[in-house]
Design a protein around this motif. Structure first.
Motif, PDB file in Angstrom:
ATOM      1  N   GLY A  34      27.321 -27.654  73.037  1.00  0.00           N
ATOM      2  CA  GLY A  34      28.410 -26.782  73.426  1.00  0.00           C
ATOM      3  C   GLY A  34      28.181 -25.332  73.033  1.00  0.00           C
ATOM      4  O   GLY A  34      27.067 -24.814  73.078  1.00  0.00           O
ATOM      5  N   ASN A  35      29.265 -24.674  72.618  1.00  0.00           N
ATOM      6  CA  ASN A  35      29.197 -23.273  72.210  1.00  0.00           C
ATOM      7  C   ASN A  35      29.144 -23.206  70.680  1.00  0.00           C
ATOM      8  O   ASN A  35      29.985 -22.591  70.031  1.00  0.00           O
ATOM      9  N   SER A  36      28.123 -23.865  70.128  1.00  0.00           N
ATOM     10  CA  SER A  36      27.985 -23.961  68.671  1.00  0.00           C
ATOM     11  C   SER A  36      27.174 -22.785  68.149  1.00  0.00           C
ATOM     12  O   SER A  36      26.860 -21.842  68.877  1.00  0.00           O
ATOM     13  N   LEU A  37      26.814 -22.836  66.875  1.00  0.00           N
ATOM     14  CA  LEU A  37      26.151 -21.711  66.221  1.00  0.00           C
ATOM     15  C   LEU A  37      24.885 -21.281  66.956  1.00  0.00           C
ATOM     16  O   LEU A  37      24.594 -20.089  67.062  1.00  0.00           O
ATOM     17  N   PHE A  38      24.101 -22.223  67.486  1.00  0.00           N
ATOM     18  CA  PHE A  38      22.829 -21.881  68.103  1.00  0.00           C
ATOM     19  C   PHE A  38      23.010 -21.182  69.443  1.00  0.00           C
ATOM     20  O   PHE A  38      22.223 -20.314  69.814  1.00  0.00           O
ATOM     21  N   ARG A  49      28.702 -18.465  61.932  1.00  0.00           N
ATOM     22  CA  ARG A  49      27.652 -18.279  60.918  1.00  0.00           C
ATOM     23  C   ARG A  49      28.274 -18.156  59.533  1.00  0.00           C
ATOM     24  O   ARG A  49      27.786 -18.750  58.570  1.00  0.00           O
ATOM     25  N   ARG A  50      29.342 -17.373  59.421  1.00  0.00           N
ATOM     26  CA  ARG A  50      30.009 -17.238  58.129  1.00  0.00           C
ATOM     27  C   ARG A  50      30.550 -18.575  57.646  1.00  0.00           C
ATOM     28  O   ARG A  50      30.581 -18.858  56.448  1.00  0.00           O
ATOM     29  N   ALA A  51      30.966 -19.425  58.585  1.00  0.00           N
ATOM     30  CA  ALA A  51      31.560 -20.707  58.207  1.00  0.00           C
ATOM     31  C   ALA A  51      30.543 -21.659  57.593  1.00  0.00           C
ATOM     32  O   ALA A  51      30.856 -22.391  56.650  1.00  0.00           O
ATOM     33  N   VAL A  52      29.318 -21.663  58.112  1.00  0.00           N
ATOM     34  CA  VAL A  52      28.344 -22.657  57.653  1.00  0.00           C
ATOM     35  C   VAL A  52      27.359 -22.108  56.630  1.00  0.00           C
ATOM     36  O   VAL A  52      26.711 -22.878  55.917  1.00  0.00           O
ATOM     37  N   ALA A  53      27.247 -20.776  56.530  1.00  0.00           N
ATOM     38  CA  ALA A  53      26.248 -20.192  55.627  1.00  0.00           C
ATOM     39  C   ALA A  53      26.375 -20.665  54.190  1.00  0.00           C
ATOM     40  O   ALA A  53      25.347 -20.896  53.525  1.00  0.00           O
ATOM     41  N   GLN A 175      36.510 -32.201  47.897  1.00  0.00           N
ATOM     42  CA  GLN A 175      35.617 -31.745  46.830  1.00  0.00           C
ATOM     43  C   GLN A 175      34.142 -31.914  47.174  1.00  0.00           C
ATOM     44  O   GLN A 175      33.283 -31.575  46.367  1.00  0.00           O
ATOM     45  N   ALA A 176      33.828 -32.499  48.324  1.00  0.00           N
ATOM     46  CA  ALA A 176      32.433 -32.862  48.612  1.00  0.00           C
ATOM     47  C   ALA A 176      31.554 -31.638  48.853  1.00  0.00           C
ATOM     48  O   ALA A 176      30.377 -31.642  48.537  1.00  0.00           O
ATOM     49  N   ASP A 177      32.121 -30.594  49.422  1.00  0.00           N
ATOM     50  CA  ASP A 177      31.359 -29.390  49.750  1.00  0.00           C
ATOM     51  C   ASP A 177      30.151 -29.682  50.634  1.00  0.00           C
ATOM     52  O   ASP A 177      29.104 -29.056  50.498  1.00  0.00           O
ATOM     53  N   ASP A 178      30.281 -30.662  51.506  1.00  0.00           N
ATOM     54  CA  ASP A 178      29.241 -30.875  52.505  1.00  0.00           C
ATOM     55  C   ASP A 178      29.556 -30.012  53.724  1.00  0.00           C
ATOM     56  O   ASP A 178      30.542 -29.273  53.749  1.00  0.00           O
ATOM     57  N   LEU A 179      28.693 -30.081  54.729  1.00  0.00           N
ATOM     58  CA  LEU A 179      28.852 -29.222  55.899  1.00  0.00           C
ATOM     59  C   LEU A 179      30.182 -29.468  56.596  1.00  0.00           C
ATOM     60  O   LEU A 179      30.845 -28.519  57.041  1.00  0.00           O
ATOM     61  N   LEU A 180      30.600 -30.722  56.697  1.00  0.00           N
ATOM     62  CA  LEU A 180      31.867 -31.019  57.355  1.00  0.00           C
ATOM     63  C   LEU A 180      33.023 -30.343  56.619  1.00  0.00           C
ATOM     64  O   LEU A 180      33.911 -29.755  57.252  1.00  0.00           O
ATOM     65  N   ASP A 181      33.035 -30.411  55.287  1.00  0.00           N
ATOM     66  CA  ASP A 181      34.099 -29.761  54.532  1.00  0.00           C
ATOM     67  C   ASP A 181      34.173 -28.268  54.836  1.00  0.00           C
ATOM     68  O   ASP A 181      35.255 -27.711  55.054  1.00  0.00           O
ATOM     69  N   PHE A 182      33.017 -27.613  54.848  1.00  0.00           N
ATOM     70  CA  PHE A 182      33.010 -26.177  55.107  1.00  0.00           C
ATOM     71  C   PHE A 182      33.506 -25.868  56.516  1.00  0.00           C
ATOM     72  O   PHE A 182      34.222 -24.887  56.731  1.00  0.00           O
ATOM     73  N   MET A 183      33.143 -26.696  57.486  1.00  0.00           N
ATOM     74  CA  MET A 183      33.585 -26.437  58.851  1.00  0.00           C
ATOM     75  C   MET A 183      35.088 -26.670  59.003  1.00  0.00           C
ATOM     76  O   MET A 183      35.767 -25.938  59.720  1.00  0.00           O
ATOM     77  N   LEU A 184      35.619 -27.686  58.327  1.00  0.00           N
ATOM     78  CA  LEU A 184      37.048 -27.964  58.419  1.00  0.00           C
ATOM     79  C   LEU A 184      37.875 -26.871  57.745  1.00  0.00           C
ATOM     80  O   LEU A 184      38.998 -26.574  58.170  1.00  0.00           O
ATOM     81  N   LYS A 185      37.325 -26.266  56.686  1.00  0.00           N
ATOM     82  CA  LYS A 185      38.053 -25.227  55.949  1.00  0.00           C
ATOM     83  C   LYS A 185      37.875 -23.838  56.571  1.00  0.00           C
ATOM     84  O   LYS A 185      38.618 -22.913  56.233  1.00  0.00           O
ATOM     85  N   ALA A 186      36.890 -23.683  57.439  1.00  0.00           N
ATOM     86  CA  ALA A 186      36.512 -22.342  57.914  1.00  0.00           C
ATOM     87  C   ALA A 186      37.638 -21.700  58.722  1.00  0.00           C
ATOM     88  O   ALA A 186      38.274 -22.342  59.565  1.00  0.00           O
ATOM     89  N   THR A 187      37.865 -20.402  58.450  1.00  0.00           N
ATOM     90  CA  THR A 187      38.848 -19.607  59.184  1.00  0.00           C
ATOM     91  C   THR A 187      38.221 -18.268  59.536  1.00  0.00           C
ATOM     92  O   THR A 187      37.601 -17.625  58.681  1.00  0.00           O
ATOM     93  N   ASP A 188      38.369 -17.857  60.781  1.00  0.00           N
ATOM     94  CA  ASP A 188      37.869 -16.550  61.202  1.00  0.00           C
ATOM     95  C   ASP A 188      38.774 -15.482  60.590  1.00  0.00           C
ATOM     96  O   ASP A 188      39.975 -15.432  60.898  1.00  0.00           O
ATOM     97  N   PRO A 189      38.243 -14.615  59.716  1.00  0.00           N
ATOM     98  CA  PRO A 189      39.094 -13.622  59.052  1.00  0.00           C
ATOM     99  C   PRO A 189      39.712 -12.612  60.016  1.00  0.00           C
ATOM    100  O   PRO A 189      40.719 -11.989  59.690  1.00  0.00           O
ATOM    101  N   GLU A 190      39.120 -12.442  61.190  1.00  0.00           N
ATOM    102  CA  GLU A 190      39.634 -11.455  62.144  1.00  0.00           C
ATOM    103  C   GLU A 190      40.750 -12.014  63.026  1.00  0.00           C
ATOM    104  O   GLU A 190      41.686 -11.309  63.380  1.00  0.00           O
ATOM    105  N   THR A 191      40.649 -13.300  63.370  1.00  0.00           N
ATOM    106  CA  THR A 191      41.620 -13.882  64.299  1.00  0.00           C
ATOM    107  C   THR A 191      42.450 -15.004  63.694  1.00  0.00           C
ATOM    108  O   THR A 191      43.447 -15.425  64.284  1.00  0.00           O
ATOM    109  N   GLY A 192      42.036 -15.526  62.537  1.00  0.00           N
ATOM    110  CA  GLY A 192      42.723 -16.668  61.949  1.00  0.00           C
ATOM    111  C   GLY A 192      42.341 -17.995  62.580  1.00  0.00           C
ATOM    112  O   GLY A 192      42.860 -19.050  62.204  1.00  0.00           O
TER     113      GLY A 192
END
Length: 400
Positions: A34-38, A49-53, A175-192
């Motif tokens: 889809g329209n993923s990071l790559f 990129r900010r979400a997964v870095a 608490q796992a801090d795996d990739l899924l956790d980071f993606m679920l928590k990610a928020t775009d600071p410009e748009t929310g």
């Protein structure tokens, strides 16, 4: 076709915004990721990129080293049990799949690695190939034969990833801090904005495929080359054995095994995991003294760049000493691009190199690899540079 380091620097870095990924390449990948990071561009890419870095920040990658060491030990045990002949691509895919699933989803219990791996290959052979319709500039909404043939592979991969995500969501503690956790928590600071379920699925699919396929191929090609250059293999074995003894490699061992790292770097020169990329031109530009026009398609043939006779001495010869520090310093950095460059350099490059070094060091300390009875494989360029017949080697344990 661009193989000039100065022009590549302009495409990747100095004028990167003028050279987004080509529609041909995006169309080949969109059904799967889809329209993923790559594949994303502009603001869409930046917030993903900010979400997964953070997952691939040095602190987190370092904490994953024990997982990589355990994987190397299991790979060693499988080779012991396999007998005198082994097909190394399958073995390395199994090893690296373990690690990326741990990083992405804190485990792989919801995946059948063989079924998933077969679906990846099927996709690369169908939807993941350029079509004549692409080069005739037929609009992307017009279905390509490969897309239709690859639908089953996409469904297989997405179904596995979707079930794994659902299972991890149900078990998540936050608490796992795996990739899924980071993606679920990610928020775009410009748009929310947060990632939708489809965003999560497509990004997870991309990271699982890219995170294990490319590293496994680098390891497999490295072992094939070492089988053909036994004197380099013996030197690397002596280095690994003196550092590791009977133990699998760990993070703390890697600085003491520089030859292992150079072997992987030279392998990725000869067999870059991704052999070809393509870019569109938005606004007229100049590259290497030539006019480049809007809507031109620029091909970046990394396989050819890494073997270019004006950039490399004896370019088809395996020589890890090309990556001694003084040699690297004297060379234009844009002559060697296994992980890309510029703002879109591979976010997981350090993760991939650490994993590959730990696995390679462990195997070289314990086994001798030699050419088996089958003919040498030929590299085939699908989305990645794969050996057409696999890599079939004689694998014999060394005396401990």
């Amino acid at each position: 076709m661009v193989q000039d380091p100065a022009s590549l620097r302009r495409i990747y870095l100095d004028n990167a915004a003028n050279y987004p990924k080509s529609e041909v390449m995006v169309r080949m990948l969109r059904p799967a990721i889809g329209n993923s990071l790559f594949t994303a561009e502009g603001a869409e890419w930046r917030w993903q990129r900010r979400a997964v870095a953070p997952v691939f920040a040095r602190r987190n990658v370092t904490s994953l080293a024990p997982v990589m060491t355990a994987t190397a030990e299991r790979a060693s045990q499988r080779l012991h049990a396999a007998g005198p002949q082994a097909e190394l691509v399958a073995e390395m895919l199994t090893a690296t799949f373990d690690v990326i699933c741990e990083v992405a989803l804190s485990g792989r219990e919801h995946f059948d690695a063989k079924v998933y791996g077969a679906a990846i290959v099927r996709y690369f052979e169908t939807a993941g190939k350029a079509s004549l319709l692409d080069f005739l500039r037929v609009p992307s909404w017009f279905p390509r034969p490969g897309e239709l043939l690859g639908y089953g592979a996409v469904h297989t991969m997405h179904d596995m990833v979707d079930k794994a995500i659902d299972a991890r969501r149900a078990q998540a503690t936050g608490q796992a801090d795996d990739l899924l956790d980071f993606m679920l928590k990610a928020t775009d600071p410009e748009t929310g904005r947060t990632m939708s379920a489809q965003d999560v699925l497509h990004n997870m699919q991309f990271f699982i495929v890219a995170g294990h396929e490319t590293t496994a191929l680098a390891l497999s090609w490295a072992l094939q080359l070492l089988a053909l250059y036994p004197e380099i293999q013996e030197e690397a074995h002596a280095e690994a054995r003196s550092v590791l003894g009977d133990q699998p490699a760990s993070l703390g061992d890697l600085e003491s095994m520089p030859l292992g790292r150079r072997i992987l770097q030279e392998t990725m020169r000869l067999y870059p995991p991704v052999g070809m990329l393509a870019r569109e031109v938005l606004i007229r530009d100049q590259l290497g003294g030539r006019d480049i026009h809007a809507k031109d398609v620029i091909f970046l043939p990394l396989y050819a760049l890494h073997r270019h006779a004006t950039l490399w001495d004896n370019p088809n010869t395996f020589n890890p000493d090309r990556f001694l520090p003084e040699q690297v310093k004297a060379r234009d950095s844009y002559a060697y691009l296994p992980f890309g460059a510029g703002p879109r350099v591979c976010v997981g490059a350090n993760f991939a190199m650490m994993q590959a070094q730990i696995i390679l060091g462990t195997l070289l300390s314990r086994f001798r690899f030699a050419q088996g009875p089958l003919a040498l494989p030929t590299p085939t360029m699908l989305m990645t540079v794969r050996p057409d017949t696999g890599i079939n080697l004689s694998v014999r344990p060394r005396q401990r």
